[in-house]
Design a protein around this motif. Structure first.
Motif, short mmCIF file in Angstrom:
data_model
loop_
_atom_site.label_atom_id
_atom_site.label_comp_id
_atom_site.label_asym_id
_atom_site.label_seq_id
_atom_site.Cartn_x
_atom_site.Cartn_y
_atom_site.Cartn_z
N SER A 354 0.83 -1.21 0.00
CA SER A 354 0.00 0.00 0.00
C SER A 354 0.86 1.26 0.00
O SER A 354 0.52 2.25 -0.67
CB SER A 354 -0.95 0.00 1.20
N ILE A 355 1.97 1.23 0.72
CA ILE A 355 2.87 2.39 0.69
C ILE A 355 3.46 2.57 -0.70
O ILE A 355 3.55 3.69 -1.22
CB ILE A 355 3.98 2.23 1.74
N ALA A 356 3.88 1.47 -1.32
CA ALA A 356 4.44 1.56 -2.68
C ALA A 356 3.41 2.13 -3.64
O ALA A 356 3.73 3.01 -4.47
CB ALA A 356 4.89 0.17 -3.15
N ALA A 357 2.16 1.66 -3.55
CA ALA A 357 1.12 2.18 -4.43
C ALA A 357 0.87 3.66 -4.19
O ALA A 357 0.70 4.45 -5.14
CB ALA A 357 -0.18 1.39 -4.23
N GLY A 358 0.86 4.07 -2.92
CA GLY A 358 0.65 5.47 -2.61
C GLY A 358 1.76 6.36 -3.14
O GLY A 358 1.50 7.44 -3.69
N LEU A 359 2.99 5.91 -3.02
CA LEU A 359 4.12 6.70 -3.51
C LEU A 359 4.08 6.84 -5.03
O LEU A 359 4.40 7.90 -5.58
CB LEU A 359 5.43 6.05 -3.08
N LEU A 360 3.68 5.79 -5.71
CA LEU A 360 3.61 5.85 -7.18
C LEU A 360 2.55 6.85 -7.66
O LEU A 360 2.65 7.36 -8.78
CB LEU A 360 3.32 4.46 -7.74
N LEU A 361 1.56 7.14 -6.81
CA LEU A 361 0.54 8.12 -7.19
C LEU A 361 1.09 9.54 -7.22
O LEU A 361 0.40 10.45 -7.70
CB LEU A 361 -0.65 8.04 -6.22
N LEU A 362 2.30 9.75 -6.71
CA LEU A 362 2.92 11.07 -6.81
C LEU A 362 3.54 11.31 -8.18
O LEU A 362 3.83 12.46 -8.53
CB LEU A 362 4.01 11.22 -5.74
N LEU A 363 3.73 10.27 -8.96
CA LEU A 363 4.42 10.42 -10.24
C LEU A 363 3.65 11.24 -11.28
O LEU A 363 4.26 11.91 -12.10
CB LEU A 363 4.77 9.03 -10.82
N PRO A 364 2.31 11.24 -11.29
CA PRO A 364 1.59 12.09 -12.28
C PRO A 364 1.59 13.58 -11.94
O PRO A 364 1.07 14.37 -12.73
CB PRO A 364 0.17 11.52 -12.26
N THR A 365 2.10 13.99 -10.78
CA THR A 365 2.08 15.41 -10.43
C THR A 365 2.95 16.21 -11.39
O THR A 365 3.98 15.74 -11.87
CB THR A 365 2.57 15.63 -8.99
N GLY A 372 -5.05 16.45 -6.49
CA GLY A 372 -5.79 15.21 -6.34
C GLY A 372 -4.89 14.00 -6.20
O GLY A 372 -5.14 13.12 -5.37
N TRP A 373 -3.84 13.96 -7.01
CA TRP A 373 -2.88 12.86 -6.91
C TRP A 373 -2.20 12.85 -5.54
O TRP A 373 -1.97 11.78 -4.96
CB TRP A 373 -1.83 12.96 -8.01
N TYR A 374 -1.87 14.02 -5.02
CA TYR A 374 -1.21 14.10 -3.71
C TYR A 374 -2.13 13.58 -2.61
O TYR A 374 -1.70 12.78 -1.76
CB TYR A 374 -0.80 15.55 -3.42
N VAL A 375 -3.38 14.02 -2.59
CA VAL A 375 -4.32 13.57 -1.56
C VAL A 375 -4.54 12.06 -1.65
O VAL A 375 -4.53 11.34 -0.64
CB VAL A 375 -5.66 14.33 -1.67
N ALA A 376 -4.71 11.55 -2.87
CA ALA A 376 -4.88 10.10 -3.04
C ALA A 376 -3.65 9.35 -2.56
O ALA A 376 -3.75 8.28 -1.93
CB ALA A 376 -5.16 9.78 -4.52
N SER A 377 -2.47 9.90 -2.81
CA SER A 377 -1.23 9.27 -2.37
C SER A 377 -1.18 9.15 -0.86
O SER A 377 -0.84 8.09 -0.31
CB SER A 377 -0.03 10.09 -2.87
N THR A 378 -1.53 10.23 -0.13
CA THR A 378 -1.47 10.18 1.33
C THR A 378 -2.49 9.21 1.91
O THR A 378 -2.23 8.57 2.94
CB THR A 378 -1.70 11.58 1.92
N ILE A 379 -3.65 9.08 1.27
CA ILE A 379 -4.68 8.18 1.78
C ILE A 379 -4.27 6.72 1.60
O ILE A 379 -4.34 5.91 2.54
CB ILE A 379 -6.03 8.45 1.07
N ILE A 380 -3.82 6.36 0.40
CA ILE A 380 -3.43 4.96 0.14
C ILE A 380 -2.21 4.59 0.97
O ILE A 380 -2.18 3.53 1.62
CB ILE A 380 -3.14 4.76 -1.36
N ALA A 381 -1.20 5.43 0.96
CA ALA A 381 0.00 5.14 1.74
C ALA A 381 -0.29 5.19 3.23
O ALA A 381 0.38 4.49 4.02
CB ALA A 381 1.11 6.13 1.38
#
Length: 516
Positions: A354-365, A372-381
């Motif tokens: 889950s942490i890995a998935a959350g960190l990867l959500l920062l890549l589209p920024t 939106g990507w940042y908020v989703a990243s913090t929630i998943i991670a």
């Protein structure tokens, strides 16, 4: 089925009454949570405040990283030493001294007129913080003698520690909206005053019966080795390779290697490496280090991204971190109940993936959007971070006898604190290196570059793009490491692993594991 006699029932009732925590125990837990919350919160409260600190004190790139890092390194370097000291000379006494020193350091940091004095004050706060965590966990074990209640109290303790890390940036942003940057340190003083007033009334002194002394040479070599190694890495990332930083870094690695070798020959080592023979314990301790490294680096870099790249006000940046903080805290609270059903192996695997998935959500920024990507990243991670806090604390306490509760608990907290500092030191330095290589090369940091007079819009955009690239690289590296550790947990750990607290409950063990 035999019916228990009245005498048996009376004996069971007295035993239950003895083991059931009363109002004093719960009030004592509440008092203990104050310093615990402050120690963890001060590890992250500067993430959104650094822009204000940089404007007020104009630190260099190295000084800015040390302002952030010295606290975590001081805590992490001395936790195990102070865990041993508290075991031998009194945990409550150490709690009182450490809390008072933490207050002095907080006041000094709030009014520091130069970057150098702020670093010194933060170092004092770190030394004081190292006295609090292991002793607080051991005193808590004395308050709750029943294993089931003790497990619940440890879960609350872990949740408070996690919440401190999570709400630190949020609290800092809210304070900065109304007050000057020093307010993020002054907020500690009321909590410290309340603890010093109520602790002697609600808490009792706890000492271990295990003999031995604290090896001062081990304390010095471990702290010096960490600081020298990180200095070499930081300086090389920020300024490029040069002879002195490289030699300093090598000297630090040599000291750390010598420290490890020395522990194996001591009768009373600071770190009992024999504990790491247990695979579950080893993976859990690594889980205490790596997620905190990823979290601290992501929070610090994202704070700069939101304010300096997207140009958001500090309060809005703080509020954007709130959903992830809530998820992290809730996960930490419910994890002990879930782990007792699914086992540590499954929990650790979920944590890292889950942490890995959350960190990867920062890549589209990008430099134009990515909230939106940042908020989703913090929630998943945040799910993984919450599991990390809870599993590590439970493993550390359950793996050792009561007389080693302080020093063993310190190993778990050391992993957290060192991870918190290493994340900024290593992943932050990696991002700084990318910025130095791809940026306009006008200043070592993004904030310093954007503050240059007559800066052309194209150059500012180039600097922001270079910073975002550094953020992406750091997030990707951390995601790869977490994926690898998740695979390791999946393949290395046995299929069914239960918590020690759960084992105690199922076996009917109601003995007091703390020695008073």
């Amino acid at each position: 089925m035999p019916i228990p006699s009245c005498r048996t029932v009376d004996t069971m009732s007295r035993q239950h009454a003895h083991n059931s925590p009363g109002l004093r125990a719960w009030l004592g837990l509440l008092v203990i949570l104050g310093p615990v919350l402050l120690v963890s919160m001060d590890g992250s409260i500067l993430f959104l405040a650094m822009s204000r600190v940089s404007q007020a004190l104009t630190p260099t790139a190295d000084q800015a990283l040390w302002i952030l890092d010295i606290y975590g390194f001081a805590v992490g370097s001395l936790l195990i030493a102070f865990g041993n000291i508290g075991d031998r000379y009194g945990r409550l006494k150490l709690l009182m001294i450490g809390t008072a020193a933490f207050g002095i350091g907080s006041a000094g940091a709030a009014f520091a007129p130069t970057p150098e004095l702020l670093i010194v004050a933060r170092a004092l706060m770190g030394v004081a913080g190292a006295t609090l965590l292991p002793s607080a966990l051991a005193v808590l074990s004395e308050l709750f003698t029943d294993p089931r209640r003790r497990a619940q109290a440890i879960g609350i303790f872990a949740a408070a520690f996690a919440a401190g890390f999570a709400i630190g940036p949020v609290a800092g942003g809210i304070l900065l909206e109304r007050f000057w940057w020093g307010s993020v340190f002054l907020v500690n003083l009321p909590v410290i005053a309340l603890f010093l007033f109520f602790a002697p009334v609600l808490l009792r002194e706890v000492r271990a019966t295990r003999p031995g002394h604290v090896d001062a040479l081990s304390v010095v070599t471990s702290a010096a080795g960490l600081l020298l190694t990180i200095y070499g890495l930081k300086h090389s990332a920020a300024e490029g390779l040069s002879t002195v930083p490289v030699l300093v870094g090598i000297a630090g690695l040599v000291l750390l290697a010598w420290f490890v070798r020395r522990q194996r020959s001591l009768r009373h080592p600071l770190i009992e490496f024999s504990l790491f023979r247990d695979r579950v314990f080893t993976v859990a301790i690594i889980t205490g280090l790596l997620p905190l490294a990823a979290w601290s680096a992501a929070a610090y870099l994202a704070g700069i991204y939101l304010q300096s790249v997207l140009d958001l006000p500090v309060l809005r940046a703080a509020l954007l971190a709130l959903p992830g903080a809530v998820v992290l805290t809730i996960t930490c609270v419910v994890t002990p109940f879930v782990v007792d059903r699914i086992g540590k192996r499954t929990a650790l695997v979920i944590c890292h993936f889950s942490i890995a998935a959350g960190l990867l959500l920062l890549l589209p920024t990008t430099i134009t959007g990515g909230i939106g990507w940042y908020v989703a990243s913090t929630i998943i991670a945040g799910v993984g971070y919450g599991i990390c806090f809870s599993v590590v604390a439970d493993t550390a306490v359950g793996a050792v006898p009561a007389e080693r509760a302080g020093s063993a608990g310190a190993i778990a907290e050391t992993g957290n604190e060192i991870g918190n500092a290493l994340g900024i030191a290593l992943l932050g330095s990696l991002a700084a290196l990318v910025f130095r290589l791809q940026g306009p090369d006008l200043a070592p940091t993004l904030d310093e570059t954007l503050q240059l007079p007559d800066l052309a819009p194209a150059v500012a955009a180039e600097a922001r793009t270079a910073f975002v690239t550094g953020l992406h690289v750091a997030a990707a590296v951390a995601a790869v490491l977490h994926t690898a550790l998740g695979v390791l947990a999946l393949r290395w750990l046995p299929g069914s692993v239960t918590t020690q607290a759960g084992s105690d409950i199922r076996s009917g063990d109601t003995t007091d594991r703390a020695e008073v």
